[in-house]
Design an enzyme around this catalytic site. Structure first.
Site, PDB file in Angstrom:
ATOM      1  N   GLU A   1      34.582  28.902  40.714  1.00 54.36           N
ATOM      2  CA  GLU A   1      33.845  27.668  41.070  1.00 54.36           C
ATOM      3  C   GLU A   1      33.047  27.830  42.363  1.00 54.36           C
ATOM      4  O   GLU A   1      33.113  26.998  43.266  1.00 54.36           O
ATOM      5  CB  GLU A   1      34.800  26.472  41.155  1.00 54.36           C
ATOM      6  CG  GLU A   1      35.307  26.068  39.779  1.00 54.36           C
ATOM      7  CD  GLU A   1      35.976  24.696  39.742  1.00 54.36           C
ATOM      8  OE1 GLU A   1      35.845  23.937  40.714  1.00 54.36           O
ATOM      9  OE2 GLU A   1      36.607  24.409  38.728  1.00 54.36           O
TER      10      GLU A   1
HETATM   11  C1  LIG Z   1      39.951  34.287  36.893  1.00 56.69           C
HETATM   12  C2  LIG Z   1      38.581  33.721  36.727  1.00 56.69           C
HETATM   13  C3  LIG Z   1      38.381  32.560  35.996  1.00 56.69           C
HETATM   14  C4  LIG Z   1      37.091  32.072  35.774  1.00 56.69           C
HETATM   15  N1  LIG Z   1      36.888  31.015  34.921  1.00 56.69           N
HETATM   16  C5  LIG Z   1      35.619  30.723  34.538  1.00 56.69           C
HETATM   17  C6  LIG Z   1      35.375  29.783  33.486  1.00 56.69           C
HETATM   18  O1  LIG Z   1      36.290  29.180  32.931  1.00 56.69           O
HETATM   19  N2  LIG Z   1      34.084  29.567  33.104  1.00 56.69           N
HETATM   20  C7  LIG Z   1      33.036  30.211  33.689  1.00 56.69           C
HETATM   21  O2  LIG Z   1      31.908  29.999  33.271  1.00 56.69           O
HETATM   22  N3  LIG Z   1      33.230  31.086  34.688  1.00 56.69           N
HETATM   23  C8  LIG Z   1      34.493  31.377  35.122  1.00 56.69           C
HETATM   24  N4  LIG Z   1      34.700  32.293  36.123  1.00 56.69           N
HETATM   25  C9  LIG Z   1      33.553  32.897  36.774  1.00 56.69           C
HETATM   26  C10 LIG Z   1      33.421  32.551  38.250  1.00 56.69           C
HETATM   27  O3  LIG Z   1      32.887  31.272  38.408  1.00 56.69           O
HETATM   28  C11 LIG Z   1      32.579  33.663  38.873  1.00 56.69           C
HETATM   29  O4  LIG Z   1      33.443  34.761  38.990  1.00 56.69           O
HETATM   30  C12 LIG Z   1      31.992  33.296  40.177  1.00 56.69           C
HETATM   31  O5  LIG Z   1      30.949  32.403  39.963  1.00 56.69           O
HETATM   32  C13 LIG Z   1      31.459  34.522  40.927  1.00 56.69           C
HETATM   33  O6  LIG Z   1      30.687  35.353  40.131  1.00 56.69           O
HETATM   34  P1  LIG Z   1      30.984  36.928  40.118  1.00 56.69           P
HETATM   35  O7  LIG Z   1      32.436  37.129  39.969  1.00 56.69           O
HETATM   36  O8  LIG Z   1      30.085  37.547  39.129  1.00 56.69           O
HETATM   37  O9  LIG Z   1      30.598  37.418  41.579  1.00 56.69           O
HETATM   38  P2  LIG Z   1      29.147  37.766  42.114  1.00 56.69           P
HETATM   39  O10 LIG Z   1      28.200  36.690  41.762  1.00 56.69           O
HETATM   40  O11 LIG Z   1      28.806  39.157  41.722  1.00 56.69           O
HETATM   41  O12 LIG Z   1      29.374  37.700  43.677  1.00 56.69           O
HETATM   42  C14 LIG Z   1      29.919  38.798  44.415  1.00 56.69           C
HETATM   43  C15 LIG Z   1      30.009  38.382  45.871  1.00 56.69           C
HETATM   44  O13 LIG Z   1      28.701  38.086  46.366  1.00 56.69           O
HETATM   45  C16 LIG Z   1      28.729  36.834  47.022  1.00 56.69           C
HETATM   46  N5  LIG Z   1      27.404  36.210  46.891  1.00 56.69           N
HETATM   47  C17 LIG Z   1      26.678  36.022  45.780  1.00 56.69           C
HETATM   48  N6  LIG Z   1      25.524  35.413  46.095  1.00 56.69           N
HETATM   49  C18 LIG Z   1      25.526  35.213  47.432  1.00 56.69           C
HETATM   50  C19 LIG Z   1      24.642  34.610  48.368  1.00 56.69           C
HETATM   51  N7  LIG Z   1      23.479  34.107  48.000  1.00 56.69           N
HETATM   52  N8  LIG Z   1      25.004  34.594  49.654  1.00 56.69           N
HETATM   53  C20 LIG Z   1      26.166  35.112  50.065  1.00 56.69           C
HETATM   54  N9  LIG Z   1      27.045  35.665  49.235  1.00 56.69           N
HETATM   55  C21 LIG Z   1      26.733  35.718  47.935  1.00 56.69           C
HETATM   56  C22 LIG Z   1      29.815  36.039  46.318  1.00 56.69           C
HETATM   57  O14 LIG Z   1      30.304  35.027  47.172  1.00 56.69           O
HETATM   58  C23 LIG Z   1      30.848  37.123  46.076  1.00 56.69           C
HETATM   59  O15 LIG Z   1      31.615  37.271  47.230  1.00 56.69           O
HETATM   60  C24 LIG Z   1      35.995  32.736  36.370  1.00 56.69           C
HETATM   61  C25 LIG Z   1      36.209  33.870  37.161  1.00 56.69           C
HETATM   62  C26 LIG Z   1      37.467  34.372  37.341  1.00 56.69           C
HETATM   63  C27 LIG Z   1      37.642  35.623  38.148  1.00 56.69           C
END
Ligand SMILES: Cc1cc2nc3c(=O)[nH]c(=O)nc-3n(C[C@H](O)[C@H](O)[C@H](O)COP(=O)(O)OP(=O)(O)OC[C@H]3O[C@@H](n4cnc5c(N)ncnc54)[C@H](O)[C@@H]3O)c2cc1C
Length: 820
Positions: A498
């Protein structure tokens, strides 16, 4: 009147008027009056009047001001302000602002804060916590769930469905529980205190997902069909937004829905061909209906002229041909159901769009509107439950566990970590309650939800690290008796979902806060976007000059409050909490000033200066969290016993606010502005201190001693005494040990030798032999020994039990590994 006196009088008048946010007319009138007196006493002459009129007249006469000042400034503004994307606009428009807006604007009204009603549970909600929640928790064995089965048992799933745990947000007319946000929060806190898997599984369908979206935007047919089925647990929903290529940047999903003709139930209809590849989707492996976000396109113009309709949300039954579902991810040994889903050219009717075809392209708005509510409830509540459980368990453990002949909780090094957990526990309960309370008052708090999500999950991570350190090896060796390790392993899950926390802190809190909470910035943006030039100039004029007056006022307020260390500013109470209200007045004014300075000097570039934005967000967050602490203290009837917890939390937060301001000024891109403001805002240096060692000691004492303040920390935790509930068992051990200590002392005194505080059954026998204790007292020693051993002991396993692939080992695992 001599000239020096005149200038002092003039400056003081300006400062006092600015401090009290006087209007331009009032400013002009009082300065004119001062000039009149000075003219009468021959202190000033015609030149002063000419200068005054040259400034005052154009400013006060709207037509002149708009023509010669506002119009050129509007032109410049339009040139320098960067374009906002549609997704950014929709995110900013979503939700409402509440108390955080007052904090942002520099003049918080403390009576208003304390007049917000304290959230309360209805009789029905309380009965649910005392009945089904307790029964459910008694059914759950966390080690079985996380290690042996890697899932909740079928009986637990059935119970969740039967009792409506998945339907807390669904309205009663559809068979749901229709609980308040506060009640949902209490339920989730209670579930987390025993099982993170359980609270995650229950949290998701009640947060952002099909249930929430259908209630807000669904067609009547969709609501009538799905909501009763969701309420009864006949449907298990999930919501699939995240793709491998689009995580944080969720607006960039590459998944598509192409409008086309196709065959559906034997007829040709206009529908969509969906192609998606999603991952990380909670409940997806067991879902029956998939809430799917995709980008809708109409290349053949079957629906109209628009070819790119934008992000759209639809409900796809998983039985639809082509839907791939069922595999699982393995999130950090907290194995709630989570996995990928794919589909290639899956044809569905347009009626599957949530809200029907008219909602095509409205998906992003729907998501951000609902996110502001769900994000304030689920993760903050789960984290708060986790911090509170860590506080109770660690306080008890520190009192029970002895080293160097002392309970480890009496050692100053342990007190430091223990106090942090206790202070965070008090603060987490306070801010989660206040935030969910705002939802029950009808708010959709987008900024607050980001603040609460970020800080509760971060504090939970810190609290669990501290708890692990205090427990030493007891926290590390896993097994049914380890009540911390799964929380430690799983902490990053809440940090990531989230809105991953780095993004939330650096972009979302202040990014949304600046525009939503500022009294004039949104109005300026909207005015600049108006097509009717006359209306644009009039609206921009009102916003711009309001903004200038606001900035001048903040400057004088921040200056005076810094200079006086806020000693004379308002506080609703004259007790030990007064200094915190006063410091918040000061930091609120400083935030309002720095916000304008940052926007004024960096303009649109501020969006890219994430670390400045993060620290402004930190200031806002710390003010919000501190006010939540003071509100909780007030709502609880200002119990004196809680004061150390209140003081600890306020001092920790306010010190963090000071660090944020200090670091921002040190790193301000315009070095001269940073240095000058550093001197003005901190004329006496950095005056706020972290909580003292003495305060740490007081908080640690509360955490280790059964008392009302400690019981209040445990509100809504699952404390029931039963064989596989560790909090219940450790609490009992604490009470038993405390009851045994005076008896132990009696035996030691009679025996006239220093005995170690273990093998208490032997101490009991000695006491009976010496005739200094009764049989009942001896029994208390024996019971305390059992509890003590249960608390400090850890599990061990047959090596074969630990191997995931037992086929590698035949029946003699050691021999086989040695050979290998
Ligand atoms: C266990 C689990 C349950 C989940 N459940 C759901 C679900 O039910 N439905 C769903 O749709 N999604 C779900 N998600 C997805 C979750 O919302 C995403 O993992 C989250 O949005 C982050 O995306 P990412 O993991 O690809 O990280 P990335 O987007 O690759 O981010 C990597 C890092 O970069 C940082 N970052 C990215 N952009 C910026 C910026 N502009 N400035 C500074 N820092 C930045 C992030 O904070 C993070 O630290 C789930 C994820 C997990 C791990």
């Amino acid at each position: 009147m001599d000239v020096l006196f005149f200038w002092i009088a003039l400056l003081s008048t300006v400062a006092v008027l600015a401090y009290h946010r006087a209007s331009l007319t009032m400013f002009s009138a009082l300065i004119a009056a001062l000039l009149a007196v000075a003219t009468f006493t021959d202190t000033v002459g015609v030149v002063s009047w000419v200068l005054f009129l040259a400034v005052a007249l154009p400013l006060n006469i709207a037509s002149i001001r708009q023509q010669y000042l506002t119009k050129p400034l509007l032109k410049l503004y339009r040139k320098i302000m960067p374009e906002m994307s549609t997704t950014e606009k929709e995110a900013i428009d979503a939700g409402t602002t509440w108390w955080e807006g007052d904090l942002f604007r520099g003049t918080p009204d403390w009576h208003k804060l304390h007049n917000y009603p304290k959230p309360r549970l209805s009789a029905e909600e309380q009965a649910f916590l005392d009945g089904p929640c307790e029964e459910l928790l008694a059914m759950v064995d966390d080690w079985h769930t996380t290690h042996e089965r890697a899932d909740l048992s079928p009986e637990v799933y059935q119970y969740l469905k039967d009792k409506g745990f998945f339907a807390m947000i669904i309205k009663k007319q559809y068979g749901g529980l229709e609980f308040s946000a506060y009640a949902q929060s209490c339920v989730l806190q209670k579930l987390t205190s025993k099982s993170m898997v359980l609270s995650s599984v229950v949290g998701v369908p009640n947060s952002l997902g099909p249930g929430e979206l259908l209630q807000h935007y669904g067609t009547k047919e969709q609501q009538d069909y799905y909501l009763p089925r969701l309420a009864k647990g006949l449907e298990i929903p999930c919501f699939a937004l995240t793709s491998p290529e689009a995580g944080s940047d969720a607006g960039a999903i590459p998944d598509t829905g192409i409008v086309c003709k196709g065959e559906w139930e034997g007829k040709e209809i206009i529908g969509m061909r969906l192609t998606w590849n999603k991952r990380y989707i909670t409940l997806a492996p067991i879902a029956t209906v998939l809430g799917l976000a995709f980008k809708m396109q109409d290349p053949d113009g079957l629906l109209g002229d628009k070819k790119e309709l934008g992000i759209t949300c639809a409900l796809i039954p998983v039985t639809t041909p082509g839907v791939k579902i069922g595999r699982r991810h393995f999130p950090l040994n907290v194995p709630f159901q989570n996995g990928p889903t794919q589909g290639q050219d899956v044809f569905v009717p347009l009626d599957y769009i949530i809200g029907g075809p008219k909602m095509a392209g409205q998906g992003w708005r729907m998501l951000v509107e609902c996110l502001s509510v769900g994000r304030a409830i689920t993760l903050p509540s789960n984290s708060t439950g986790g911090i509170k459980a860590a506080a109770l368990l660690t306080g008890a453990y520190a009192r029970i566990r002895r080293q160097f002949k002392l309970p480890i909780g009496k050692m100053e090094g342990i007190e430091e970590a223990l106090a942090r957990i206790g202070g965070y526990a008090y603060m987490a309960e306070a801010s989660t309650t206040m935030s969910v309370g705002s939802i029950d008052l009808g708010e959709k708090p987008s900024v607050i939800s980001a603040i609460t999500k970020f800080h509760m999950t971060e504090r939970m991570r810190q609290a669990i690290i501290d708890a692990m350190d205090i427990h030493g090896g007891k926290g590390i060796c896993m097994g049914p008796n380890n009540y911390l390790a799964r929380g430690y392993q799983g902490a990053p899950v809440a940090i990531t979902v989230e809105g991953a926390n780095i993004l939330t802190r650096n972009m979302i809190i202040y990014g949304q806060g600046a525009i939503r909470c500022h009294p004039f910035v949104l109005a300026e943006l909207q005015a600049a976007g108006l097509e009717d030039e006359r209306a644009a100039v009039t609206a921009f004029d009102r916003a711009l000059f309001g903004h200038i007056g606001f900035s001048i006022s903040n400057f004088f307020r921040a200056l005076w409050l810094g200079l006086s260390n806020s000693a004379f500013s308002a506080s609703p109470y004259a007790d030990a909490t007064a200094k915190y209200y006063k410091q918040m007045n000061r930091y609120s004014a400083a935030l309002a000033l720095m916000s304008d300075v940052a926007m004024g000097t960096m303009g649109g570039d501020l969006k890219r200066r994430e670390r400045i934005s993060a620290r402004l967000g930190d200031m806002l967050s710390m003010l919000y969290l501190t006010s939540a602490v003071l509100k909780r203290f007030n709502d609880d009837g200002r119990p004196a016993q809680d004061l150390p917890l209140v003081q600890w939390a306020c001092e920790d937060n306010l010190h963090k606010a000071q660090v944020a301001l200090d670091e921002m000024l040190d790193n301000f891109p315009n070095r001269i502005v940073g240095a000058v403001l550093g001197k003005l805002l901190f004329p006496w240096g950095r005056t706020l201190r972290k909580p003292s060692d003495q305060l740490d000691h007081q908080v640690s004492r509360i955490m280790q001693t059964p008392c009302e303040a400690r019981s209040r920390l445990a509100t809504n935790l699952y404390m029931t005494l039963e064989p596989n509930n560790q909090i219940g068992l450790v609490e009992k051990a604490l009470t038993d040990i405390l009851a045994a200590e005076p008896i132990f002392d009696k035996v030691v005194h009679a025996a006239n030798k220093r005995l170690p505080f273990f093998r208490l059954h032997e101490v009991a026998a000695l006491g009976l032999e010496l005739g200094v204790i009764t049989e009942a007292e001896a029994e208390k020693l024996r019971v305390a020994e059992q509890g003590r051993l249960h608390t400090i002991n850890v599990d061990d396993f047959d090596p074969l039990d630990l191997a995931a692939d037992k086929s590698l080992f035949d029946t003699k695992p050691k021999a086989k590994s040695a050979a290998a």
